[in-house]
Write a protein that holds these residues in place. Structure first.
Motif, PDB file in Angstrom:
ATOM      1  N   LEU A 189      54.128  32.435  48.725  1.00  0.00           N
ATOM      2  CA  LEU A 189      54.920  33.948  49.645  1.00  0.00           C
ATOM      3  C   LEU A 189      56.173  34.084  48.024  1.00  0.00           C
ATOM      4  N   ALA A 190      57.156  33.197  47.950  1.00  0.00           N
ATOM      5  CA  ALA A 190      57.756  33.702  47.285  1.00  0.00           C
ATOM      6  C   ALA A 190      57.163  34.042  45.628  1.00  0.00           C
ATOM      7  N   MET A 248      54.451  35.036  45.482  1.00  0.00           N
ATOM      8  CA  MET A 248      53.744  36.849  45.586  1.00  0.00           C
ATOM      9  C   MET A 248      54.896  37.275  45.209  1.00  0.00           C
ATOM     10  N   GLY A 249      56.348  37.338  45.707  1.00  0.00           N
ATOM     11  CA  GLY A 249      57.149  37.730  45.601  1.00  0.00           C
ATOM     12  C   GLY A 249      57.403  38.239  44.266  1.00  0.00           C
ATOM     13  N   MET A 273      59.958  29.294  52.459  1.00  0.00           N
ATOM     14  CA  MET A 273      60.310  30.789  52.624  1.00  0.00           C
ATOM     15  C   MET A 273      60.290  31.400  53.395  1.00  0.00           C
ATOM     16  N   MET A 312      57.486  43.002  52.035  1.00  0.00           N
ATOM     17  CA  MET A 312      58.380  43.247  50.713  1.00  0.00           C
ATOM     18  C   MET A 312      56.504  42.857  50.203  1.00  0.00           C
TER      19      MET A 312
END
Lengths: 91, 565
Positions: free
Chosen positions: A52-53, A55-56, B83, B112
């Protein structure tokens, strides 16, 4: 603290399958690795094992990212991860 | 033996065990606290749940293939993402319950991704799915969504959402049965496109226990628990029937040779290629929403041209009728429609969005024209939700400006049916959308299960509006001394073989439906002459109600019962 730069090779950038491959490899390592875009402060770096990080982060093909790690085997670990980022997984 | 009756939407007789789709996971109460639970224990429970969800998704990925496998693998990684879990543990340390913490952490990550737009925004749904699965695991209830089961089963649900289609494996699902929904609901549309026997609005059916073997008759709208030999024989006969009724030779006609072209409703190039392979005589309805849905902003010219051309290329030399963007009501689009409208079905939707957001339609027409110029298909264009002759004339002028020579209108609003004569002065054809026409004629929301009986295209009032449209075309032609402009039907009604006969008898010149329904419709049309079809149409339109109309027509078409349709 060891640092290595890597240029994203996959055409879709660092998401989808390339991000999954990278996050999984980072998660398998016995040490913590962070990832940030080149020029961003080390404090803002993200956990490299978090898909997820990644992708962010929104890193596209050709973007340069910085990998950081500390401790025994950090050098070898980063080399492995750089190779993954610099391989085009869509090819 | 218990019998549940509902509304049959796709024919077919099957037997098998039911799997009940668990209800959606509801949000834990906002601000829910640990309430005495040790934060370390709560965090550990959350991690255990996350790992269990990850293991389950990995196991499913191992059995999947292709794109589905890649999506499941990525989703499995998200389930125990550091995360996501770190953010949740932080909330637990601040006093939140484990369920509420993962709920809010998931929200944060999804937002996000949504803000990043494009591909990332689409992945935000995966995060929300993972979050719901973790909460289900913490609660000890079944994971939401279509049950994962290795053996073929009959899926029983309260109702299905469009998103459920993606995870529905037609090789494993024998039939669809819902307690809610109407004959025009998403469940019905999904079932028709997959060719699965289906019954909707079958009240009480979700009380069946998982694994109960039932018999489903999709034509009669009945579900029988503990079926006997008679039902087993009927299911076996259907299996044989379905394999022989599988193909269409490419010419829709009645017994006397009267041609009624049978076209396909498609939502993208993939559907179009499948429809062409099934010998559909072109596309009677290209839903262009596929090009827009899931976008936060309007797709660009080149992207649209490529998407339309992909469909046109499947039908060189054949007709492809393009419906311009139909956003609003059950298909909202953030850049076009107002989510706060009190009454979206009666709001700014379809062609009307050109009033509030001018430019999108003109740019879409330009892209359709460019794709038309680059392909061999015979491209016609129509606007949805036209109510007046003035709107029809405005749309025709826009088409002409874009260089599209054959403009048309959808007839979905009763006013359009009643004034078809004037609408057809401005445009070259009309296509009746029976789903919305029924909803508006009967003032019954097509998504509501309790109104399923009203929402039936067999309602004589709906048939009268079809007739009014055909009569309007004839009157328009008589006034100008020309031949009547074509009036087709592109709603789900055309996929019902008995109703297709009635529509042909009412004077409709072509039918468009999900490609899977074409062989059955063609087989039944070939058993009646034009004169017989007219007689049946009169019977239906003169009936007291929908049930009587259907019964009267079916009684005269014995082939239907024979084929199990």
């Amino acid at each position: 603290m060891i640092e290595r730069n890597a240029t994203i090779a996959s055409r879709v950038g660092l998401h989808a399958r390339p991000a999954a491959i990278f996050a999984e490899a980072a998660g398998d390592l016995p040490l913590e690795v962070t990832i940030a875009r080149l020029g961003e402060p080390a404090d803002d770096a993200m956990d490299a094992s978090s898909i997820l990080a990644l992708m962010g982060l929104g890193a596209a093909q050709g973007d340069i990212v910085v990998l950081r790690a500390e401790g025994d085997g950090a050098e070898e670990a980063l080399e492995t991860l750089v190779r993954i980022l610099e391989t085009d997984h869509d090819a | 033996m218990t019998t549940y009756s509902g509304v049959g939407v796709t024919p077919g007789r099957v037997m098998g065990p039911v799997k009940i789709m668990p209800p959606a996971i509801t949000a834990p109460p906002a601000g829910e606290l640990l309430d005495g639970v040790d934060p370390a224990e709560a965090a550990a429970a959350l991690k255990t749940a996350a790992r269990a969800v990850q293991a389950e998704l990995r196991e499913r990925a191992g059995r999947a293939s292709g794109d589905g496998k890649a999506v499941l693998e990525a989703t499995a990684l998200m389930a125990a993402d550091p995360m996501l879990l770190k953010a949740a543990v932080k909330l637990i340390d601040a006093g939140a319950s484990a369920q509420r913490a993962i709920w809010d952490a998931g929200d944060g990550v999804a937002t996000m991704l949504l803000n990043l737009g494009g591909y990332m925004a689409e992945r935000s749904h995966d995060v929300l799915d993972v979050r719901a699965r973790i909460v289900a695991e913490l609660r000890g209830v079944p994971a939401p969504g279509i049950p994962d089961w290795a053996e073929p089963f009959i899926l029983v649900a309260e109702d299905l959402a469009p998103a459920d289609t993606a995870t529905l494996d037609p090789a494993l699902v024998l039939a669809l049965v819902t307690a809610g929904g109407g004959p025009q609901s998403h469940t019905a549309i999904i079932a028709r496109s997959l060719g699965l026997p289906a019954v909707v609005a079958a009240a009480g059916v979700t009380e069946l226990a998982d694994g109960t073997v039932v018999y489903v008759d999709g034509a009669a709208g009945a579900i029988l628990s503990t079926p006997g030999e008679e039902q087993a024989a009927a299911a076996a006969a259907w299996a044989v029937q379905a394999s022989t009724l599988g193909s269409f030779d490419g010419t829709g006609r009645l017994a006397d040779g009267t041609e009624i072209p049978l076209r396909a409703n498609v939502g993208g190039a993939k559907d179009a290629v499948a429809a062409a392979a099934a010998n559909a005589q072109g596309v009677g309805l290209l839903r262009t929403e596929f090009c827009f849905l899931g976008h936060d902003t309007e797709p660009g010219h080149e992207e649209q041209v490529a998407a339309y051309k992909g469909v046109f290329d499947a039908f060189p030399g054949q007709k492809v009728v393009v419906r311009t963007l139909d956003a609003g009501a059950d298909k909202p689009l953030p850049f076009l429609t107002d989510a706060t409208e009190p009454n979206p079905a009666l709001g700014v939707r379809g062609y009307r969005t050109d009033l509030t957001t001018p430019g999108v339609l003109a740019r879409q027409l330009a892209a359709i024209a460019a794709a038309d110029a680059a392909s061999q298909a015979d491209v016609w264009v129509m606007a949805p939700m036209i109510s007046t002759a003035a709107e029809a004339a405005d749309f025709a002028a826009m088409c002409s400006a874009a260089g599209l020579p054959v403009p048309g209108v959808m007839v979905e609003v009763p006013s359009a049916a009643l004034t078809a004569r004037h609408l057809l002065d401005a445009v070259e054809f009309a296509s009746i959308g029976t789903n919305d026409l029924t909803q508006y004629a009967m003032a019954a929301d097509r998504q509501l299960g309790p109104l399923a009986a009203l929402n039936d295209p067999w309602q004589p009032a709906v048939l009268a509006l079809v007739k009014a449209t055909v009569d309007g075309a004839a009157a328009q032609a008589a006034a100008g001394g020309t031949t009547a402009k074509p009036v087709g039907v592109c709603g789900e009604a055309a996929a019902d073989p008995a109703l297709a006969v009635v529509l042909a008898g009412l004077g409709v010149s072509s039918l468009s439906m999900t490609a899977r329904a074409i062989p059955a419709v063609s087989a039944v049309l070939r058993t009646v002459t034009a004169a017989q079809a007219r007689e049946l149409a009169e019977l239906a339109i003169g009936a007291r109600g929908a049930v009587e109309a259907r019964a009267a027509v079916r009684a005269r078409l014995p082939l239907l019962a024979e084929l199990g349709l």
